[in-house]
Design a protein around this motif. Sequence first.
Motif, PDB file in Angstrom:
ATOM      1  N   VAL A  82       0.888  -1.383   0.119  1.00  0.00           N
ATOM      2  CA  VAL A  82       0.078  -0.017  -0.175  1.00  0.00           C
ATOM      3  C   VAL A  82       0.864   1.288  -0.100  1.00  0.00           C
ATOM      4  O   VAL A  82       0.570   2.215  -0.558  1.00  0.00           O
ATOM      5  CB  VAL A  82      -0.836   0.066   1.226  1.00  0.00           C
ATOM      6  CG1 VAL A  82      -1.666   1.290   1.232  1.00  0.00           C
ATOM      7  CG2 VAL A  82      -1.723  -1.168   1.156  1.00  0.00           C
ATOM      8  N   GLN A  83       1.904   1.240   0.659  1.00  0.00           N
ATOM      9  CA  GLN A  83       2.832   2.285   0.700  1.00  0.00           C
ATOM     10  C   GLN A  83       3.465   2.668  -0.328  1.00  0.00           C
ATOM     11  O   GLN A  83       3.556   3.711  -0.843  1.00  0.00           O
ATOM     12  CB  GLN A  83       3.967   2.137   1.873  1.00  0.00           C
ATOM     13  CG  GLN A  83       4.700   3.228   1.844  1.00  0.00           C
ATOM     14  CD  GLN A  83       4.049   4.510   2.363  1.00  0.00           C
ATOM     15  OE1 GLN A  83       3.298   4.601   3.289  1.00  0.00           O
ATOM     16  NE2 GLN A  83       4.265   5.610   1.781  1.00  0.00           N
ATOM     17  N   THR A  86       0.802   4.278  -2.654  1.00  0.00           N
ATOM     18  CA  THR A  86       0.422   5.584  -2.092  1.00  0.00           C
ATOM     19  C   THR A  86       1.590   6.727  -2.441  1.00  0.00           C
ATOM     20  O   THR A  86       1.159   7.721  -2.957  1.00  0.00           O
ATOM     21  CB  THR A  86       0.242   5.420  -0.461  1.00  0.00           C
ATOM     22  OG1 THR A  86      -0.799   4.548  -0.269  1.00  0.00           O
ATOM     23  CG2 THR A  86      -0.037   6.921  -0.003  1.00  0.00           C
ATOM     24  N   THR A  87       2.775   5.961  -2.539  1.00  0.00           N
ATOM     25  CA  THR A  87       3.820   7.020  -3.057  1.00  0.00           C
ATOM     26  C   THR A  87       3.757   7.452  -4.427  1.00  0.00           C
ATOM     27  O   THR A  87       3.897   8.521  -4.828  1.00  0.00           O
ATOM     28  CB  THR A  87       5.077   6.548  -2.585  1.00  0.00           C
ATOM     29  OG1 THR A  87       5.309   6.282  -1.212  1.00  0.00           O
ATOM     30  CG2 THR A  87       6.329   7.266  -2.871  1.00  0.00           C
ATOM     31  N   THR A  89       1.276   7.339  -6.372  1.00  0.00           N
ATOM     32  CA  THR A  89      -0.006   8.338  -6.720  1.00  0.00           C
ATOM     33  C   THR A  89       0.055   9.376  -6.012  1.00  0.00           C
ATOM     34  O   THR A  89      -0.822  10.476  -6.016  1.00  0.00           O
ATOM     35  CB  THR A  89      -1.041   7.548  -6.758  1.00  0.00           C
ATOM     36  OG1 THR A  89      -1.263   7.163  -5.166  1.00  0.00           O
ATOM     37  CG2 THR A  89      -1.296   6.249  -7.292  1.00  0.00           C
ATOM     38  N   ASP A  91      -0.259   9.811  -2.710  1.00  0.00           N
ATOM     39  CA  ASP A  91      -1.272   9.674  -1.939  1.00  0.00           C
ATOM     40  C   ASP A  91      -2.966   9.843  -2.565  1.00  0.00           C
ATOM     41  O   ASP A  91      -3.807  10.486  -1.890  1.00  0.00           O
ATOM     42  CB  ASP A  91      -1.282  10.661  -0.946  1.00  0.00           C
ATOM     43  CG  ASP A  91      -2.036  10.391   0.515  1.00  0.00           C
ATOM     44  OD1 ASP A  91      -2.496   9.229   0.716  1.00  0.00           O
ATOM     45  OD2 ASP A  91      -2.260  11.268   1.362  1.00  0.00           O
ATOM     46  N   PHE A  92      -2.721   9.182  -3.613  1.00  0.00           N
ATOM     47  CA  PHE A  92      -3.995   9.353  -4.494  1.00  0.00           C
ATOM     48  C   PHE A  92      -4.589  10.509  -4.493  1.00  0.00           C
ATOM     49  O   PHE A  92      -5.624  10.831  -4.550  1.00  0.00           O
ATOM     50  CB  PHE A  92      -5.021   8.417  -4.076  1.00  0.00           C
ATOM     51  CG  PHE A  92      -4.420   6.664  -3.989  1.00  0.00           C
ATOM     52  CD1 PHE A  92      -4.720   6.116  -4.990  1.00  0.00           C
ATOM     53  CD2 PHE A  92      -3.650   6.160  -2.859  1.00  0.00           C
ATOM     54  CE1 PHE A  92      -4.187   4.637  -5.076  1.00  0.00           C
ATOM     55  CE2 PHE A  92      -3.391   4.968  -2.762  1.00  0.00           C
ATOM     56  CZ  PHE A  92      -3.583   4.122  -3.960  1.00  0.00           C
ATOM     57  N   CYS A  93      -3.800  11.404  -4.971  1.00  0.00           N
ATOM     58  CA  CYS A  93      -4.041  12.857  -5.446  1.00  0.00           C
ATOM     59  C   CYS A  93      -4.923  12.703  -6.398  1.00  0.00           C
ATOM     60  O   CYS A  93      -4.852  12.270  -7.374  1.00  0.00           O
ATOM     61  CB  CYS A  93      -2.856  13.639  -5.471  1.00  0.00           C
ATOM     62  SG  CYS A  93      -2.890  15.329  -6.215  1.00  0.00           S
ATOM     63  N   CYS A 116      -8.340   1.261  -8.008  1.00  0.00           N
ATOM     64  CA  CYS A 116      -8.820   0.888  -6.634  1.00  0.00           C
ATOM     65  C   CYS A 116     -10.043  -0.120  -6.554  1.00  0.00           C
ATOM     66  O   CYS A 116     -10.992   0.184  -7.214  1.00  0.00           O
ATOM     67  CB  CYS A 116      -9.228   2.256  -5.773  1.00  0.00           C
ATOM     68  SG  CYS A 116      -7.958   3.689  -5.800  1.00  0.00           S
ATOM     69  N   TYR A 156      -5.757  -3.346  -4.691  1.00  0.00           N
ATOM     70  CA  TYR A 156      -5.624  -2.367  -5.779  1.00  0.00           C
ATOM     71  C   TYR A 156      -4.955  -3.204  -6.868  1.00  0.00           C
ATOM     72  O   TYR A 156      -4.560  -4.311  -6.669  1.00  0.00           O
ATOM     73  CB  TYR A 156      -4.599  -1.466  -5.365  1.00  0.00           C
ATOM     74  CG  TYR A 156      -4.728  -0.555  -4.179  1.00  0.00           C
ATOM     75  CD1 TYR A 156      -5.503   0.735  -4.315  1.00  0.00           C
ATOM     76  CD2 TYR A 156      -4.452  -0.798  -2.819  1.00  0.00           C
ATOM     77  CE1 TYR A 156      -5.846   1.601  -3.406  1.00  0.00           C
ATOM     78  CE2 TYR A 156      -4.763  -0.213  -2.032  1.00  0.00           C
ATOM     79  CZ  TYR A 156      -5.361   1.074  -2.061  1.00  0.00           C
ATOM     80  OH  TYR A 156      -5.977   1.776  -0.937  1.00  0.00           O
TER      81      TYR A 156
END
Length: 406
Positions: A82-83, A86-87, A89, A91-93, A116, A156
């Motif tokens: 997940v990290q 997250t990195t 994207t 933080d899924f901006c 997602c 994901y």
Amino acid sequence: MWEPRVYIPVSIVAFTICVGIAAFATYMILWKKMNPHHGSISKKNVDLELQQLSLSVRTVSENKISFESSSHKLMVVETFTVQELTTATADFCSGNLIGGSVYHGRHKGKDLAIKCTDHSTISKIKFDLCNDSTHFHPNIVRLLGSCKAAESDSAYLVFEYAKNGSLKDWIHGGLAMKSHFIASCSCFLTWNQRLKICLDVATALHYMHQIMSPMYIHRNVKSRNIFLDEEFNAKIGNFGMEECVKDIPEEGSASAEPFSWDRGYNAPELIDKSSDAITKNSDIYTFGVVLLEILSGKPPVSKLEKEEGSVFLYNEIKLILESSDAAEKLRQWMDNVLGENYSFDAAVMLANLAKACVENDPLLRPNAGEVVQKLSKLVAELSEEEEQFTVGESSCKPLVVKPICV
């Protein structure tokens, strides 16, 4: 008087040679009797040497295969954290949101498309198809990896990134990756590019239907599931995910509205339940609808203005081609952004091919191989000049905008 002096030495030499040969032959016969297994031992030694040589060759070959297989391991489905996603994207901006629940990400220097989803969807995916390097095809979007959150139901899917978005965006939106990667909204696909996309998709279906063993049925061939890479090669998405496709909604349900796009792709045998199983002919039907979208620039189904009911593309093309003034009606029906920049003869052939694909009787539809053959002929007749994208009267390549989030 000198002849006896010559003959006597010659005779002695000849006699000596004969005696020597006879003695040697006798010795060899006696030696073989005393060593009866010598020949077999020699043969075994030779065989052993050959086996060792064969083993050496095989070992080298296996090492080569192992090395090649190790390169294929780059193509198997990886497990991401997940990290990491997250990195990738930021933080899924929202600036990296491509559409729906799909985000653009960048990981280890590679662009990714990250969807997602949930654990239930992940469990329905046929990862064995995606892990098998023999099922890699240039016209199929690769599933690169997956991720399951440990403390929630979040999950994901990580896909090969299609730089120029979906076919739906280009045909119906006038641009790829709406308001995200393309700065100009007046870019559209040329006629030559449309034909090439048709051939790419048909080639992927031919691979699934007639080359893969066992045969694979996609079940979700739609313009939104056809993606375009940087060179505008078409790739079918959702490979190995047929179990994730929702069932066709029942008549009267909230999701079964007559102007729903999905209804425009439904083959007749699936709507009236005349067939218990989806077949490869169902894929050909939906592909035929995609051909009609590419030709007309219209959605598969649209709602009538000021009237109840819907207009389906497959009905429109049948009425046009069966009319007395088919040529004129077809010209009016074609996507107006093309103007006159297309081959009308090729358009007629493509329209007839699409009509054959959307026949009510599944057995009357052509198979993927026949479709590829006809489209290949059309593409072969195209000009070999470099294809460009047209804006107004000029041509240009799409203006790619970098993601907002970093």
